[in-house]
Write an enzyme that holds these catalytic residues in place. Structure first.
Site, mmCIF file in Angstrom:
data_model
loop_
_atom_site.group_PDB
_atom_site.id
_atom_site.type_symbol
_atom_site.label_atom_id
_atom_site.label_comp_id
_atom_site.label_asym_id
_atom_site.label_seq_id
_atom_site.Cartn_x
_atom_site.Cartn_y
_atom_site.Cartn_z
ATOM 1 C CG HIS A 89 0.583 2.120 0.076
ATOM 2 N ND1 HIS A 89 -0.233 2.986 -0.579
ATOM 3 C CD2 HIS A 89 1.908 2.745 -0.307
ATOM 4 C CE1 HIS A 89 0.611 4.043 -1.213
ATOM 5 N NE2 HIS A 89 1.899 3.753 -1.069
ATOM 6 C CD GLU A 106 -4.452 1.171 2.163
ATOM 7 O OE1 GLU A 106 -5.124 2.069 1.956
ATOM 8 O OE2 GLU A 106 -3.236 1.025 2.098
ATOM 9 C CB CYS A 152 -3.391 5.923 -2.504
ATOM 10 S SG CYS A 152 -2.916 4.320 -2.714
ATOM 11 C CB CYS A 162 -4.860 0.995 -1.649
ATOM 12 S SG CYS A 162 -2.824 0.770 -1.250
#
Length: 157
Positions: free
Chosen positions: A65, A67, A95, A98
């Protein structure tokens, strides 16, 4: 009781808008690569120390992701795993994974654009962040959400 300071500012600090626009540029890179268009920037004392965008398709890795990419880059730049004096700017609400990673980095602040009703950490458990982390939501939310909407409309198209 929540430990987090969730706020939605009407008049954005120029700094928040500036860095969110850079996160949107990262999201556009993801969009151009047919990745879900989420971008992230980590800023420490006025300096960009990490950036990233979703690479889950390219790397065939569900953990890639935006992040996570930005946290890794920031840790490498700063030479340590803790991001106590840093701010994460991300175009979409993190999410659970993260948010958990943010907890472990002890990041000082998270600023995000669009809320994520289904997969965002606040819909699951707002207490996933480090108790000292301050959260700011809604920064350039419309622009962040529009990029996501356009991406999924193109996929359905």
């Amino acid at each position: 009781m929540s430990y987090y300071n969730f706020s939605e500012e009407k008049d954005l600090p120029q700094e928040d808008e500036h860095y969110m626009r850079l996160a949107l540029q990262e999201a556009q890179l993801a969009f151009d690569q047919e990745e879900i268009p989420i971008g992230a920037i980590v800023v420490c004392k006025g300096r960009i120390v990490g950036r990233g965008h979703n690479l889950t398709e390219q790397l065939n890795d569900v953990t890639a992701h935006a992040e996570m990419q930005a946290f890794t880059a920031a840790s490498l730049t700063l030479g340590g795993k803790y991001l106590k004096d840093c701010t994460l700017y991300v175009t979409v609400e993190p999410c659970v994974m993260c948010a958990g990673a943010a907890y472990w980095t002890q990041i000082s602040r998270i600023v995000y654009g669009a809320s994520e009703e289904k997969r965002g950490f606040t819909s699951k458990n707002a207490n996933l962040l480090h108790p000292k982390t301050i959260t700011q939501k809604g920064v350039l939310a419309l622009e962040c959400a529009q990029l996501m909407k356009r991406f999924f409309e193109n996929k359905r198209g």
